[in-house]
Design a protein around this motif. Structure first.
Motif, short mmCIF file in Angstrom:
data_model
loop_
_atom_site.label_atom_id
_atom_site.label_comp_id
_atom_site.label_asym_id
_atom_site.label_seq_id
_atom_site.Cartn_x
_atom_site.Cartn_y
_atom_site.Cartn_z
N ASP A 1 4.36 6.80 6.32
CA ASP A 1 3.45 7.94 6.39
C ASP A 1 2.13 7.56 5.74
OD1 ASP A 1 2.64 10.49 7.08
OD2 ASP A 1 3.30 11.36 5.20
N ILE A 2 1.04 8.19 6.17
CA ILE A 2 -0.27 8.01 5.56
C ILE A 2 -0.79 9.38 5.14
CG2 ILE A 2 -2.68 7.33 5.92
CD1 ILE A 2 -1.74 5.18 7.80
N ALA B 1 -6.77 -1.92 8.47
CA ALA B 1 -5.74 -2.31 9.42
C ALA B 1 -4.46 -2.73 8.73
CB ALA B 1 -6.26 -3.45 10.31
N ASP B 2 -4.59 -3.33 7.53
CA ASP B 2 -3.41 -3.87 6.86
C ASP B 2 -2.88 -2.95 5.76
OD1 ASP B 2 -5.58 -4.23 5.26
OD2 ASP B 2 -5.36 -6.40 5.04
N LEU B 3 -3.31 -1.68 5.72
CA LEU B 3 -2.87 -0.77 4.67
C LEU B 3 -1.36 -0.58 4.72
CD1 LEU B 3 -4.18 0.96 2.39
CD2 LEU B 3 -4.09 2.89 3.98
N VAL B 4 -0.82 -0.29 5.91
CA VAL B 4 0.62 -0.07 6.01
C VAL B 4 1.40 -1.37 5.83
CG1 VAL B 4 0.38 1.99 7.43
CG2 VAL B 4 0.57 -0.24 8.54
N LEU C 1 -3.44 6.90 1.23
CA LEU C 1 -2.20 6.41 0.64
C LEU C 1 -1.19 6.15 1.76
CD1 LEU C 1 -0.13 5.89 -1.67
CD2 LEU C 1 0.31 8.36 -1.65
N ALA C 2 -0.82 4.89 1.95
CA ALA C 2 0.23 4.54 2.91
C ALA C 2 1.51 4.30 2.13
CB ALA C 2 -0.16 3.27 3.67
N SER C 3 2.61 4.87 2.60
CA SER C 3 3.87 4.72 1.89
C SER C 3 5.03 4.55 2.86
CB SER C 3 4.13 5.94 0.99
OG SER C 3 4.16 7.12 1.77
#
Length: 206
Positions: A115-116, A150-153, A128-130
């Motif tokens: 989820d973001i 692009a690379d947050l998750v 916040l990506a989790s």
């Protein structure tokens, strides 16, 4: 015979002492990783090893930068790079829905959901990506930034991997947002030997 028994005992006690020392180091590293994570979130993921070390010392934590660097590396904690602009996303074909509406799991590390969330702050919105483990309902990996990346998750997933929280063939489920349909995430999940899953909903677990 008596000498051999004494030798065996001394070897055993040395092994026990070594095991206890290793366990104490592991617990100390976990505690330090928690402190580093708090500092990292507060810095909006911008602090690198020297700045994290300085902040720890400011709070009275006596620690050298080499240990901080090792703990950050082992726990997948990394500062934002100073790139400008936004990395482009290569789009992959949507993955099938492997869990339907069954948001439950009997064993940790077998089903996780991404989820973001957008968090308002005095300086603007924070992303916040989790990743949430459906067995324990715990967040097992997260990543924060002041803008969509692009690379947050992937950073959040890498944290879960670094902490050893995923079992082989884990189902990694999300909605069909652009971050989750990226070729980069699909390639990383395949590389790790896990299975990507996507639902139709824009928001999950709401």
């Amino acid at each position: 015979m008596g000498h051999g028994l004494k030798t065996a005992r001394s070897t055993y006690y040395a092994w026990v002492a070594g095991a206890e020392a290793r366990e104490a180091r592991r617990r100390a590293d976990e505690a330090l990783a928690h402190e580093i994570t708090v500092i990292h979130i507060a810095s909006r993921r911008n602090y690198d090893v020297p700045r994290v070390t300085a902040e720890l010392r400011r709070h009275g934590r006596v620690v050298n930068h080499k240990r901080v660097e090792r703990v950050m590396r082992e726990h997948g904690i990394a500062g934002n790079s100073r790139r400008t602009g936004r990395r482009s996303l290569t789009k992959a074909a949507p993955s099938p829905d492997l869990i339907g509406r069954d948001f439950a799991a009997t064993r940790p590390g077998t089903k996780i959901v991404g989820d973001i969330t957008h968090i308002p702050t005095a300086e603007g919105w924070l992303c916040l990506a989790s990743w949430l483990d459906l067995a324990t309902r715990e967040v097992i990996g997260y990543s924060m930034a002041d803008r969509h990346r692009a690379d947050l998750v992937i950073d959040a997933l890498n944290m879960a991997v670094a902490l050893g929280r995923l079992e082989a063939g884990c189902v990694i489920h999300s909605d069909r947002g652009s971050e989750y349909t990226s070729g980069q995430l699909h390639a990383r999940i395949s590389e790790l030997g896990h299975r990507q899953s996507m639902g139709a909903d824009r928001k999950l677990l709401r």
